[in-house]
Design a protein around this motif. Structure first.
Motif, short mmCIF file in Angstrom:
data_model
loop_
_atom_site.label_atom_id
_atom_site.label_comp_id
_atom_site.label_asym_id
_atom_site.label_seq_id
_atom_site.Cartn_x
_atom_site.Cartn_y
_atom_site.Cartn_z
N SER A 132 26.84 -47.54 -65.07
CA SER A 132 26.03 -46.82 -66.05
C SER A 132 25.92 -47.61 -67.35
O SER A 132 24.99 -47.39 -68.12
CB SER A 132 26.64 -45.44 -66.32
OG SER A 132 28.01 -45.56 -66.69
N TYR A 154 22.99 -50.06 -66.26
CA TYR A 154 21.84 -49.53 -65.52
C TYR A 154 21.67 -48.07 -65.93
O TYR A 154 22.46 -47.21 -65.55
CB TYR A 154 22.10 -49.64 -64.02
CG TYR A 154 20.86 -49.49 -63.17
CD1 TYR A 154 20.07 -50.59 -62.87
CD2 TYR A 154 20.49 -48.26 -62.67
CE1 TYR A 154 18.94 -50.47 -62.08
CE2 TYR A 154 19.35 -48.12 -61.88
CZ TYR A 154 18.58 -49.22 -61.58
OH TYR A 154 17.47 -49.10 -60.81
N ASP A 209 19.30 -45.91 -65.26
CA ASP A 209 18.54 -45.01 -64.40
C ASP A 209 19.48 -43.98 -63.76
O ASP A 209 20.24 -44.27 -62.86
CB ASP A 209 17.83 -45.83 -63.30
CG ASP A 209 16.91 -44.95 -62.45
OD1 ASP A 209 16.21 -45.53 -61.60
OD2 ASP A 209 16.89 -43.72 -62.64
N TYR A 210 19.41 -42.77 -64.25
CA TYR A 210 20.26 -41.68 -63.75
C TYR A 210 19.96 -41.37 -62.28
O TYR A 210 20.84 -40.93 -61.53
CB TYR A 210 20.01 -40.44 -64.60
CG TYR A 210 20.78 -39.21 -64.22
CD1 TYR A 210 20.14 -38.14 -63.59
CD2 TYR A 210 22.13 -39.11 -64.49
CE1 TYR A 210 20.84 -37.00 -63.23
CE2 TYR A 210 22.84 -37.97 -64.14
CZ TYR A 210 22.19 -36.91 -63.51
OH TYR A 210 22.88 -35.79 -63.16
N GLY A 211 18.73 -41.67 -61.84
CA GLY A 211 18.33 -41.37 -60.46
C GLY A 211 19.11 -42.16 -59.43
O GLY A 211 19.37 -41.67 -58.33
N LEU A 212 19.50 -43.40 -59.74
CA LEU A 212 20.26 -44.21 -58.80
C LEU A 212 21.60 -43.56 -58.50
O LEU A 212 22.02 -43.47 -57.33
CB LEU A 212 20.47 -45.62 -59.36
CG LEU A 212 21.31 -46.56 -58.49
CD1 LEU A 212 20.61 -46.82 -57.16
CD2 LEU A 212 21.55 -47.89 -59.22
#
Length: 414
Positions: free
Chosen positions: A131, A134, A136-139
């Motif tokens: 985190s 990266y 992107d919370y979706g990953l």
């Protein structure tokens, strides 16, 4: 975001187990004799395990892992197992997810299983995303949801299931996975070869009868032609000439332009087997049903059940007529050279010695062929599990690496 080797993966996993408050993972196999699993077993850490799954295909997972899970009330329902009869496909993911909050997480995904090989011996690559790098919370949510989906498809271990697995593991696994004996100087150690070693050996395969021949290129040309034929038609719909070339059975020496430059007798010639020649001519539908049990597309997994269906059709087609692994593995190696190793009079002596197979396979030892040759190479051979190389020719060899092993162990004539 980092790309980790085997040792870095193990060290990172140990650190993340301690750093985070919750853990989920899904792996094809696990053993309890590696430092990552030992870290998970610690009292402070085992309570962190959430929806997690371990596969059991080919009996690679140690029964002691199942026993530990059965003994741990706090773990038993959270760590489940995916058994071979759950699906016709092999359960094969390697994904590890750690989190403390939805905004503090680490994800590792790659080739490393939770085994001694994956954490200590094999050549592995794993991508580490966190985190911090990266956003992107979706990953994170996708990874969490995917593991939970696997978990819902798996089973809670029970005493009955464990005893069944232990019995099967004892009966099937040891004969396949006993390390080979010390090898003679002229016998290649095909399990420990790196990809570089394997490719070098294939390139240097001896020319037979003509020093100007290139056995590697000749084999690749035959495999390319075979793929074209299997892609166009089922075996029974091919011309008799094509069927005879693919099966390497005897026929008149005339050729045609399409096959003129293809040396078709690599991977096991059936010229001396008149019964095969007659069968290919008169009963192509039986061999079609045999071969149709194996998917052509190389991205599709070939399972034990696929192979079992395949050889049962093969047996049924021949009936009382003598038959065996020679023709079957020849055809399967041409159709799926990424999976099957040819078994013929020119290579089986060296192949057996290289794999430490003490009791020789007979012509219809289909189960032993799968367990002791196919599955063992897929799981233990370093070159087989390597990353696909970038070069065109090297990539073609890698795509057909199971069949191309024939270039290294073949000592016959063509």
């Amino acid at each position: 975001m980092n790309l980790l080797n085997r040792q870095e993966t193990a060290d990172t996993l140990v650190r993340l187990i301690d750093d985070h408050s919750e853990i989920s993972f899904a792996v094809a196999w696990a053993s309890d004799s590696n430092k990552v699993f030992e870290e998970l077993q610690q009292n402070k850490n085992k309570k962190k395990i959430q929806h997690s799954v371990v596969g059991t295909h080919f009996f690679q997972t140690s029964p002691s892992v199942l026993q530990w899970c059965l003994d741990q009330a706090s773990v038993r329902k959270k760590l489940r197992f995916y058994f071979a009869n759950n699906s016709n496909s092999v359960f094969h993911p390697k994904i590890y997810l750690f989190w403390t909050t939805d905004k503090e997480w680490d994800l590792l995904i790659g080739s490393a299983n939770l085994t001694v090989g994956g954490m200590d011996r094999n050549t592995e690559l794993v991508l580490h995303v966190s985190s911090e790098s990266y956003v992107d919370y979706g990953l994170y949510q996708d990874a969490k949801g995917t593991i939970k989906k696997y978990w819902k498809q798996s089973e809670v271990i029970t005493k009955e299931r464990l005893r069944q697995y232990e019995s099967e593991h004892e009966r099937k696994r040891p004969s396949r996975w006993v390390p080979p004996p010390i090898l003679a100087a002229d016998v290649p150690d095909i399990l420990q070869m790196t990809w570089r070693d394997f490719y070098s050996e294939v390139k240097c395969a001896p020319a037979i009868g003509d020093p100007d021949r290139n056995p590697m290129i000749e084999r690749l040309c035959l495999l390319t032609k075979a793929h074209e034929k299997f892609k166009e038609h089922s075996f029974m719909d091919l011309s008799e000439f094509d069927r005879r070339r693919l099966s390497a059975t005897r026929q008149s020496e005339h050729s045609n332009e399409e096959w003129k430059t293809i040396r078709y007798r690599w991977f096991g010639s059936m010229h001396g087997m008149g019964k095969y020649s007659t069968f290919v001519r008169d009963k192509p539908e039986s061999l079609s049903e045999t071969l149709d049990a194996i998917p052509l597309v190389r991205e599709e997994v070939v399972t034990w059940e696929n192979f079992k269906n395949c050889y049962e059709e093969y047996d049924a087609g021949f009936g009382d007529v003598p038959h065996g692994l020679g023709l079957l593995t020849r055809l399967l190696s041409l159709k799926r050279p990424d999976i099957f190793v040819p078994w013929n009079n020119g290579n089986k002596k060296v192949l057996q010695k290289s794999l430490g197979i003490v009791r020789q396979l007979n012509d219809r030892d289909y189960k032993r062929y799968w367990d002791e040759i196919v599955a063992r190479i897929h799981e233990d051979a370093r070159w087989y599990k390597s990353v696909r190389p970038k070069g065109r020719i090297a990539g073609e060899v890698w795509d057909s690496r199971a069949a191309m092993l024939d270039a290294i162990v073949y000592k016959g004539s063509v």
